[in-house]
Write a protein that holds these residues in place. Structure first.
Motif, short mmCIF file in Angstrom:
data_model
loop_
_atom_site.label_atom_id
_atom_site.label_comp_id
_atom_site.label_asym_id
_atom_site.label_seq_id
_atom_site.Cartn_x
_atom_site.Cartn_y
_atom_site.Cartn_z
N GLY A 1 28.82 44.56 56.18
CA GLY A 1 28.97 43.26 55.46
C GLY A 1 30.31 42.67 56.05
N TRP A 2 30.97 43.29 56.96
CA TRP A 2 32.25 42.49 57.51
C TRP A 2 31.94 41.49 58.44
N THR B 1 30.29 45.54 49.76
CA THR B 1 30.97 46.12 48.46
C THR B 1 31.36 45.01 47.77
N GLY B 2 31.21 43.81 47.93
CA GLY B 2 31.51 42.66 47.16
C GLY B 2 32.93 41.92 47.65
N ARG B 3 33.68 42.62 48.56
CA ARG B 3 35.02 42.02 48.89
C ARG B 3 34.95 40.84 49.61
N LEU C 1 39.39 36.72 50.73
CA LEU C 1 40.70 36.66 50.18
C LEU C 1 41.20 38.15 49.62
N HIS C 2 40.05 38.95 49.36
CA HIS C 2 40.40 40.31 48.76
C HIS C 2 41.13 40.94 50.28
N THR C 3 40.41 40.62 51.17
CA THR C 3 40.67 41.52 52.55
C THR C 3 42.00 41.20 53.02
N ALA C 4 42.21 39.65 52.88
CA ALA C 4 43.53 39.10 53.39
C ALA C 4 44.80 39.53 52.55
#
Length: 137
Positions: free
Chosen positions: A84-85, A117-119, A122-125
């Motif tokens: 999902g990325w 997984t719902g990331r 903003l979570h990733t950054a």
């Protein structure tokens, strides 16, 4: 020239991982090669194994010109890999701000994308930024 010389099939052949020449050019920031492959009509949204596109591979590098070339040729920034990325999440994870800005300018809906997984972006950054801080400490 490449199309008329019968090389078209070779340009779209993948290796055991499904990587085509356009994937390799994008992954290794080979802008001139990438431009030749785009001009020859190679599929800019081709998927290799694990569903990675050339745009996703280019986004893992701090190479905004390759990303711009792919976007200009019709690469779809909303495509996501098996996890999902999107290309934007990969650029954020790698900390490539210019690439991320280019992707968001091309497709603002990337801000709403989520991994399996719902990331969010903003979570990733945020996680990438925390990783940078930890590495400097």
């Amino acid at each position: 020239m490449l199309k008329s010389s019968g090389c078209r099939v070779c340009l779209e052949m993948g290796n055991k991982d499904g990587k085509r020449p356009i994937h390799e050019a994008a992954h290794f920031s080979q802008l001139e090669c990438l431009e030749v492959l785009i001009k020859a009509g190679c599929d800019v949204n081709a998927l290799k194994r694990a569903d990675w596109t050339p745009l996703m591979l280019a986004s893992t590098r701090p190479d905004e010109p390759c990303v711009a070339a792919l976007l200009g040729a019709g690469a779809l920034p909303l495509l996501a890999n098996k996890d999902g990325w999107t290309a934007a999440q990969l650029a954020a994870r790698a900390g490539h701000l210019a690439v991320l800005e280019r992707l968001l300018a091309a497709e603002p809906r990337l801000l709403d994308s989520r991994s399996r997984t719902g990331r969010t972006l903003l979570h990733t950054a945020g996680e990438a930024r925390l990783g940078e801080r930890a590495a400097r400490s």
